[in-house]
Scaffold this motif. Structure first.
Motif, PDB file in Angstrom:
ATOM      1  N   THR A 185     119.434  47.895 -20.469  1.00 17.63           N
ATOM      2  CA  THR A 185     120.099  47.380 -19.623  1.00 17.63           C
ATOM      3  C   THR A 185     119.746  46.211 -18.412  1.00 17.63           C
ATOM      4  OG1 THR A 185     121.037  49.220 -20.125  1.00 17.63           O
ATOM      5  CG2 THR A 185     122.287  47.724 -18.558  1.00 17.63           C
ATOM      6  N   GLU A 233     118.443  42.661 -20.183  1.00 16.77           N
ATOM      7  CA  GLU A 233     119.336  42.902 -20.703  1.00 16.77           C
ATOM      8  C   GLU A 233     120.323  41.772 -19.944  1.00 16.77           C
ATOM      9  OE1 GLU A 233     122.092  45.625 -23.118  1.00 16.77           O
ATOM     10  OE2 GLU A 233     120.465  45.338 -24.028  1.00 16.77           O
ATOM     11  N   TYR A 234     120.541  42.215 -18.772  1.00 14.87           N
ATOM     12  CA  TYR A 234     121.637  41.780 -17.427  1.00 14.87           C
ATOM     13  C   TYR A 234     120.645  40.479 -17.088  1.00 14.87           C
ATOM     14  CZ  TYR A 234     125.043  44.939 -17.044  1.00 14.87           C
ATOM     15  OH  TYR A 234     126.271  46.201 -17.908  1.00 14.87           O
ATOM     16  N   ILE A 265     120.482  38.185 -19.848  1.00 13.19           N
ATOM     17  CA  ILE A 265     121.600  36.717 -19.486  1.00 13.19           C
ATOM     18  C   ILE A 265     121.965  36.083 -18.698  1.00 13.19           C
ATOM     19  CG2 ILE A 265     124.190  37.399 -19.604  1.00 13.19           C
ATOM     20  CD1 ILE A 265     124.326  39.886 -20.979  1.00 13.19           C
ATOM     21  N   ALA A 266     121.445  36.308 -16.586  1.00 10.20           N
ATOM     22  CA  ALA A 266     121.856  35.785 -15.618  1.00 10.20           C
ATOM     23  C   ALA A 266     121.020  34.974 -15.576  1.00 10.20           C
ATOM     24  CB  ALA A 266     121.119  36.930 -14.832  1.00 10.20           C
TER      25      ALA A 266
END
Length: 54
Positions: A16, A19-20, A23-24
């Motif tokens: 997780t 993934e963050y 995305i950032a």
């Protein structure tokens, strides 16, 4: 030993966070692209204004 290995393989907490981070990073690339394009257009507008002033 097997119990600890299986627990480690089922743990998705690190996934997780990755993934963050992705995305950032993608959002940052989009923002940089938009600001660069906008800056180029604004530079052209200011150039035309400067040339039109006698």
């Amino acid at each position: 030993m097997n119990v600890k290995l299986m627990k480690f393989l089922r743990d998705e907490e690190g996934v997780t966070a990755i993934e963050y981070g992705l995305i950032a990073g993608l959002i940052a690339v989009v923002i940089i692209g938009a600001v660069t394009g906008l800056g180029t257009k604004l530079g052209a507008i200011f150039d035309s204004i400067t040339k039109s002033i006698p």
